[in-house]
Design an enzyme around this catalytic site. Sequence first.
Site, PDB file in Angstrom:
ATOM      1  N   SER A 156     -43.714   9.845  11.136  1.00  0.00           N
ATOM      2  CA  SER A 156     -44.006   8.420  11.008  1.00  0.00           C
ATOM      3  C   SER A 156     -42.737   7.655  11.328  1.00  0.00           C
ATOM      4  O   SER A 156     -41.635   8.221  11.317  1.00  0.00           O
ATOM      5  CB  SER A 156     -44.450   8.117   9.567  1.00  0.00           C
ATOM      6  OG  SER A 156     -44.452   6.730   9.291  1.00  0.00           O
ATOM      7  N   TYR A 169     -43.782   8.920   0.343  1.00  0.00           N
ATOM      8  CA  TYR A 169     -44.237   9.088   1.721  1.00  0.00           C
ATOM      9  C   TYR A 169     -43.033   9.172   2.668  1.00  0.00           C
ATOM     10  O   TYR A 169     -42.956  10.047   3.538  1.00  0.00           O
ATOM     11  CB  TYR A 169     -45.137   7.916   2.092  1.00  0.00           C
ATOM     12  CG  TYR A 169     -45.700   7.938   3.493  1.00  0.00           C
ATOM     13  CD1 TYR A 169     -46.862   8.644   3.790  1.00  0.00           C
ATOM     14  CD2 TYR A 169     -45.089   7.220   4.524  1.00  0.00           C
ATOM     15  CE1 TYR A 169     -47.387   8.647   5.080  1.00  0.00           C
ATOM     16  CE2 TYR A 169     -45.610   7.214   5.806  1.00  0.00           C
ATOM     17  CZ  TYR A 169     -46.756   7.927   6.077  1.00  0.00           C
ATOM     18  OH  TYR A 169     -47.276   7.925   7.350  1.00  0.00           O
TER      19      TYR A 169
END
Length: 276
Positions: A156, A169
């Site tokens: 990401s 995350y």
Amino acid sequence: MPLLEGQVALVTGASRGQGRSHAIKLASEGAHTILVDVPRDITDTGYPSGTVEELAATAAAVEQLGRHAIRIEADVRDLDVLDKAVNDAVLELGRLDIVAANAGIASKPYLSHEISSQTWQQMVDINLTGVWHTTTVAIPHILAGQRGGAIVLTSSAAGLKGYAHISHYTAAKHGLVGLMRSLAVELAPHRIRVNSLHPTQVDTPMIQNEGTYRIFCPDNPHPTRADFEIASTATNKLPVPWVEAEDVSNALLFLVSDNARYITGAALPVDAGTTL
């Protein structure tokens, strides 16, 4: 000649979103697929998980392109189940060449010191350990083929920079970069290339939900998609709120094809400039 004619690809998180897009893109270029997803809800993500029906729909889309699609209903956290299922699938298809380790979850927003141990552990278990599990069960099959291969880990933009309210995350996605680089070093002598993808927001159910809206609009008690679109656009350098799953799939196809035959250990942003 299709870029991946006759090859076999393992795609995790294949029920929908980027995983489905990846499977269809690889199949369109000649690859048979092994499709993995977990058919039950994961807690505290803020959105429903993929379903058995959605996984079947991905397989049907691959088969419509004239390619085989083997479905595996398994949780990437369960190494033993995943290992047996992938072994059986590779035995049926005869080889494994490509891994798209895409399965992952998002989360509701929390300040770092307010994340519960359960929420933290689930995030790391799926988004980092689950990817390690995927590569662990896949690599022996690619090595056995002695043809080289390609592995792509879905990280990401949060694997390249920090974000408030999602440190669990962000930590897991940063961890994938370290895993990718170590695997790239280990596997290079076998002509197996390993890279990672780093998308900005991608227009899938993972971001189109209230939890994500609240991350990007923390001062708005009831943010909408329209509010999120404005806030999300502000995070990207290109004037777009998000990219499409196909944009990430195009980058994946490049990385697993011979067009990227000398690219390994790379962290490739598909991020509209958000990491600049």
